[in-house]
Scaffold this active site. Structure first.
Site, PDB file in Angstrom:
ATOM      1  N   ARG A  81       0.805  -1.211   0.000  1.00 20.48           N
ATOM      2  CA  ARG A  81       0.000   0.000   0.000  1.00 20.48           C
ATOM      3  C   ARG A  81       0.847   1.274   0.000  1.00 20.48           C
ATOM      4  NH1 ARG A  81      -5.280   1.150   0.642  1.00 20.48           N
ATOM      5  NH2 ARG A  81      -6.363  -0.762   0.194  1.00 20.48           N
ATOM      6  N   ARG A  84     -10.809   4.076  -3.603  1.00 18.34           N
ATOM      7  CA  ARG A  84      -9.777   3.666  -2.649  1.00 18.34           C
ATOM      8  C   ARG A  84      -9.417   4.820  -1.734  1.00 18.34           C
ATOM      9  NH1 ARG A  84      -7.605  -1.330  -3.524  1.00 18.34           N
ATOM     10  NH2 ARG A  84      -7.871  -2.189  -5.611  1.00 18.34           N
ATOM     11  N   LEU A 110      -6.859   7.075   0.154  1.00 20.08           N
ATOM     12  CA  LEU A 110      -5.475   7.522  -0.026  1.00 20.08           C
ATOM     13  C   LEU A 110      -4.815   7.743   1.329  1.00 20.08           C
ATOM     14  CD1 LEU A 110      -6.255  10.079  -2.852  1.00 20.08           C
ATOM     15  CD2 LEU A 110      -4.950   7.950  -3.129  1.00 20.08           C
ATOM     16  N   HIS A 118     -19.459  12.661  -3.169  1.00 20.12           N
ATOM     17  CA  HIS A 118     -19.979  11.506  -2.432  1.00 20.12           C
ATOM     18  C   HIS A 118     -21.502  11.427  -2.597  1.00 20.12           C
ATOM     19  CE1 HIS A 118     -20.089   8.378   0.579  1.00 20.12           C
ATOM     20  NE2 HIS A 118     -21.136   8.984   1.109  1.00 20.12           N
ATOM     21  N   ASP A 121      -9.916  15.349   3.670  1.00 14.50           N
ATOM     22  CA  ASP A 121      -8.953  15.413   4.769  1.00 14.50           C
ATOM     23  C   ASP A 121      -8.516  13.994   5.123  1.00 14.50           C
ATOM     24  OD1 ASP A 121     -10.952  14.295   6.288  1.00 14.50           O
ATOM     25  OD2 ASP A 121     -11.243  16.046   7.597  1.00 14.50           O
ATOM     26  N   ASP A 179     -14.402  10.659   4.035  1.00 16.93           N
ATOM     27  CA  ASP A 179     -15.577  11.500   3.758  1.00 16.93           C
ATOM     28  C   ASP A 179     -15.892  12.462   4.912  1.00 16.93           C
ATOM     29  OD1 ASP A 179     -15.867  10.149   1.323  1.00 16.93           O
ATOM     30  OD2 ASP A 179     -17.141   8.618   2.209  1.00 16.93           O
TER      31      ASP A 179
HETATM   32  C1  GAR Z   1     -20.373   8.613  -7.860  1.00 11.92           C
HETATM   33  O1  GAR Z   1     -21.741   8.567  -7.539  1.00 11.92           O
HETATM   34  C2  GAR Z   1     -19.552   8.980  -6.640  1.00 11.92           C
HETATM   35  O2  GAR Z   1     -20.209   9.852  -5.772  1.00 11.92           O
HETATM   36  C3  GAR Z   1     -19.344   7.648  -6.010  1.00 11.92           C
HETATM   37  O3  GAR Z   1     -19.097   6.783  -7.070  1.00 11.92           O
HETATM   38  C4  GAR Z   1     -19.845   7.215  -8.200  1.00 11.92           C
HETATM   39  C5  GAR Z   1     -18.958   7.212  -9.416  1.00 11.92           C
HETATM   40  O4  GAR Z   1     -19.690   7.389 -10.580  1.00 11.92           O
HETATM   41  N1  GAR Z   1     -18.259   7.697  -5.083  1.00 11.92           N
HETATM   42  C6  GAR Z   1     -18.252   7.077  -3.923  1.00 11.92           C
HETATM   43  O5  GAR Z   1     -19.147   6.355  -3.560  1.00 11.92           O
HETATM   44  C7  GAR Z   1     -17.016   7.319  -3.095  1.00 11.92           C
HETATM   45  N2  GAR Z   1     -17.142   6.729  -1.801  1.00 11.92           N
HETATM   46  P1  GAR Z   1     -18.972   7.715 -11.960  1.00 11.92           P
HETATM   47  O6  GAR Z   1     -17.834   6.730 -12.171  1.00 11.92           O
HETATM   48  O7  GAR Z   1     -20.057   7.528 -12.976  1.00 11.92           O
HETATM   49  O8  GAR Z   1     -18.489   9.137 -11.899  1.00 11.92           O
END
Ligand code: GAR
Length: 201
Positions: free
Chosen positions: A65, A91, A93, A109, A141, A145
């Site tokens: 990692r 993932r 970071l 999110h 941060d 989230d």
């Molecule tokens: C989005 O809805 C984003 O908010 C979510 O993945 C989706 C990606 O869609 N992210 C998370 O859940 C992060 N924890 P996309 O590949 O069509 O942009």
């Protein structure tokens, strides 16, 4: 224009929305690079079609990692971004990477944070039975989230929603919110006081 690097693991509909906006000089930002942890991510096809450079940092290509995080940092840094946008990057970071872009790394999110953080924001909101959920664009941060919130939009849960229908309704709102928020940040700048972030002066 401010230089954006977008990190994406999935289909890339949020990236597509940014790519649709960035051609207009008035937008104030353009995507100069896309970095994915998945060689098969649709986001990489979108980058190629748009003539945007991309890089793959697959976990399996690194010893551990720590090495992977160093690889991500290097892959992102070569594009010399003003802002780094996590658009469906699935993932976590390392803090060292986050700190390198402190105040300049933005995540989207699919829930109204601080409710339902993590990888299953839509599923968790549905399971909880909330009647309103939504999407959040926030600074990244050290936590998952937890960073200062830049913008949110509410999305009602409808009777009969399941995870796919609710996901799709949230994603429509999310794309618009991400494009609007990233553009405003690029054009007007960002001020953070404690937990509170303000765009513009
Ligand atoms: C989005 O809805 C984003 O908010 C979510 O993945 C989706 C990606 O869609 N992210 C998370 O859940 C992060 N924890 P996309 O590949 O069509 O942009």
């Amino acid at each position: 224009a401010k230089r954006l690097v977008v990190l994406a693991s999935g289909g890339g509909s949020n990236l597509a929305a940014l790519l649709a906006a960035h051609g207009d000089p008035a937008y104030g930002a353009r995507v100069v690079g896309v970095v994915s942890d998945r060689p098969d991510a649709g986001a990489l096809d979108l980058a190629r079609d748009a003539g945007v450079a991309s890089a793959v940092v697959a976990m399996k290509d690194f010893e551990d990692r720590t090495a992977w995080n160093a690889g991500v940092l290097e892959a992102v840094s070569v594009f010399q971004p003003d802002y780094v946008v996590l658009a469906g990057f699935m993932r976590i970071l390392a803090p060292e990477v986050v700190r390198r872009f402190e105040g300049r790394m933005i995540n989207t999110h699919p829930a109204l944070l601080p409710s339902f953080p993590g990888a299953q924001g839509v599923r968790d909101a549905l399971a909880h039975g909330v009647k309103v959920t939504g999407c959040t664009v926030h600074l990244v941060d050290d936590g998952v989230d937890t960073g200062p919130i830049l913008a949110q939009v509410a999305v009602p849960v409808q009777d009969g929603d399941d995870e796919p229908t609710l996901t799709e309704r949230i994603k429509v709102a999310e794309r618009a919110l991400l494009v609007e928020t990233v553009g405003r940040v690029a054009r007007e700048g960002l001020y953070v006081t404690g937990r509170r972030a303000t765009i513009g002066r």
